[in-house]
Design a protein around this motif. Structure first.
Motif, PDB file in Angstrom:
ATOM      1  N   ALA A  74       5.829  12.777   4.001  1.00 19.24           N
ATOM      2  CA  ALA A  74       4.466  12.962   3.505  1.00 19.24           C
ATOM      3  C   ALA A  74       3.903  14.336   3.838  1.00 19.24           C
ATOM      4  CB  ALA A  74       3.552  11.869   4.061  1.00 19.24           C
ATOM      5  N   ALA A 155       7.626   7.034  -8.903  1.00 11.64           N
ATOM      6  CA  ALA A 155       6.623   7.560  -7.986  1.00 11.64           C
ATOM      7  C   ALA A 155       7.219   7.780  -6.600  1.00 11.64           C
ATOM      8  CB  ALA A 155       5.451   6.593  -7.899  1.00 11.64           C
ATOM      9  N   GLN A 156       6.705   8.775  -5.907  1.00 14.47           N
ATOM     10  CA  GLN A 156       7.050   8.972  -4.500  1.00 14.47           C
ATOM     11  C   GLN A 156       6.473   7.817  -3.683  1.00 14.47           C
ATOM     12  OE1 GLN A 156       8.802  11.469  -3.034  1.00 14.47           O
ATOM     13  NE2 GLN A 156       8.844  13.126  -4.550  1.00 14.47           N
ATOM     14  N   GLU A 158       4.158   5.819  -0.962  1.00 19.74           N
ATOM     15  CA  GLU A 158       2.686   5.846  -0.958  1.00 19.74           C
ATOM     16  C   GLU A 158       2.096   6.989  -0.140  1.00 19.74           C
ATOM     17  OE1 GLU A 158      -0.407   2.801   0.879  1.00 19.74           O
ATOM     18  OE2 GLU A 158       0.487   2.038  -0.985  1.00 19.74           O
ATOM     19  N   ARG A 161       2.258  10.235  -2.020  1.00 15.76           N
ATOM     20  CA  ARG A 161       1.259  10.265  -3.097  1.00 15.76           C
ATOM     21  C   ARG A 161      -0.137  10.503  -2.540  1.00 15.76           C
ATOM     22  NH1 ARG A 161       3.658   5.394  -4.439  1.00 15.76           N
ATOM     23  NH2 ARG A 161       1.654   4.302  -4.357  1.00 15.76           N
ATOM     24  N   GLU A 162      -0.467   9.800  -1.455  1.00 13.55           N
ATOM     25  CA  GLU A 162      -1.798   9.939  -0.878  1.00 13.55           C
ATOM     26  C   GLU A 162      -2.042  11.346  -0.330  1.00 13.55           C
ATOM     27  OE1 GLU A 162      -2.111   6.916   2.056  1.00 13.55           O
ATOM     28  OE2 GLU A 162      -2.592   5.322   0.609  1.00 13.55           O
ATOM     29  N   GLY A 164      -1.199  13.997  -1.723  1.00 12.95           N
ATOM     30  CA  GLY A 164      -1.495  14.884  -2.834  1.00 12.95           C
ATOM     31  C   GLY A 164      -0.581  16.091  -2.941  1.00 12.95           C
ATOM     32  N   CYS A 167       5.792  17.129  -3.928  1.00 14.84           N
ATOM     33  CA  CYS A 167       7.010  16.366  -3.652  1.00 14.84           C
ATOM     34  C   CYS A 167       7.152  16.200  -2.149  1.00 14.84           C
ATOM     35  CB  CYS A 167       8.240  17.041  -4.270  1.00 14.84           C
ATOM     36  SG  CYS A 167       8.508  18.752  -3.760  1.00 14.84           S
ATOM     37  N   HIS A 202      12.666  14.271  -3.733  1.00  6.17           N
ATOM     38  CA  HIS A 202      12.156  12.902  -3.778  1.00  6.17           C
ATOM     39  C   HIS A 202      12.572  12.190  -2.504  1.00  6.17           C
ATOM     40  CE1 HIS A 202      10.969   8.955  -5.086  1.00  6.17           C
ATOM     41  NE2 HIS A 202      10.539   9.436  -6.241  1.00  6.17           N
ATOM     42  N   SER A 229       4.637   3.308   4.341  1.00  3.32           N
ATOM     43  CA  SER A 229       4.608   4.073   3.097  1.00  3.32           C
ATOM     44  C   SER A 229       5.429   3.324   2.045  1.00  3.32           C
ATOM     45  CB  SER A 229       5.182   5.480   3.316  1.00  3.32           C
ATOM     46  OG  SER A 229       5.037   6.285   2.169  1.00  3.32           O
ATOM     47  N   ALA A 232       8.342   2.830  -4.259  1.00  2.95           N
ATOM     48  CA  ALA A 232       8.048   2.440  -5.634  1.00  2.95           C
ATOM     49  C   ALA A 232       8.921   1.265  -6.061  1.00  2.95           C
ATOM     50  CB  ALA A 232       8.274   3.624  -6.572  1.00  2.95           C
TER      51      ALA A 232
END
Length: 270
Positions: A74, A155-156, A158, A161-162, A164, A167, A202, A229, A232
């Protein structure tokens, strides 16, 4: 700090680059990222690292490893295939000269990056060397076409993604030998990472690499990851796809058994 571990250059190693990768991954530690071996000093010829006291595998440590990997991922990276901050020297890493991608060459999607800069990069080397013929090339070209078309994009996890970020921040060579069980007193994250080939990618690619050759309590590592986390939907169906990169890398370096294994994996997605 205790006893140090000294690594000397060989096989075209870029030790200052490896030190940069370790420091880049370690930036996630204050936010709960997995421990990364500390760089003491580095020159072109010698990398001095702290020595990690290795511990005994356990369910609890495995859960912490998974959570630490999730938080490291992340921390993010600015584009697919980017080199770690501070990387210097040739725009590639490792014995197979896996390429880094400049911002100008970067792709908007993971599938396009993985097709061009991982799968087909290695395949062209193997074709030129005579290890793969027209039939194998056609199989990988079909996989690459589907990747580039976005058929396997997902999707990556969570936390990525959170955050922002474009990758995930990957270790890049996350096989069992590079994830040590941390035996130091008070080991916070259960494990410690060594020997990265770090880049932006990824998150599922790192986890697929860890599964490729097996790891003690792997299911617990994945549970610990998914708890903090969530991955997907359908991630298990993509494991062998993400394993194409390390399998093909091993084909380039070692050949032999890996050639048939890589082709068999590719046929699942052709």
């Amino acid at each position: 700090m205790g006893e140090a571990f000294v690594k000397t250059s060989g096989y075209g190693d870029n030790l200052p680059g490896e030190a940069a990768a370790l420091r880049w991954l370690a930036e996630a530690e204050p936010a709960g990222g997995i421990r990364v071996v500390h760089v003491v000093s580095v020159t072109e010829d010698e990398l001095v690292e702290e020595r990690v006291a290795t511990g005994t595998p356990s369910v609890a440590a495995a859960r912490r490893i998974g959570a630490g990997l999730a938080r490291m991922h992340a921390a993010g990276a600015p584009w697919y295939g980017c080199a770690p901050d501070g990387w210097a020297g040739a725009p590639w890493c490792g014995r197979a000269r896996t390429p880094y991608v400049s911002r100008e060459e970067s792709t908007a999607s993971w599938g396009a990056f993985f097709a061009e800069h991982r799968v087909m990069n290695y395949v062209h080397t193997l074709v030129d060397r005579g290890d793969f013929g027209p039939s194998e090339l056609a199989t990988f070209e079909r996989v690459a076409s589907r990747l580039s078309a976005g058929e396997f994009d997902a999707a990556q996890p969570e936390l990525v993604r959170e955050a922002g970020v474009p990758c995930a921040r990957l270790h890049g060579d996350l096989w069992a030998g590079n994830v040590l069980w941390d035996g130091d007193p008070g080991a916070r994250t259960g494990g410690a990472l060594i020997d990265p080939m770090a880049y932006g990618g990824h998150a599922e690619t790192d986890l697929a690499m860890l599964a490729l050759f097996g790891y003690p309590y792997l299911d617990e590592v994945l549970c610990g990851y998914d708890e903090v986390s969530p991955l997907a939907d359908g991630w298990r169906d993509r494991v062998a796809l993400h394993q194409l990169a390390p399998l093909l890398l091993h084909c380039v370096i070692f050949g032999g058994w890996y050639l048939a294994e890589a082709v068999a994996a590719a046929r699942r997605y052709a």
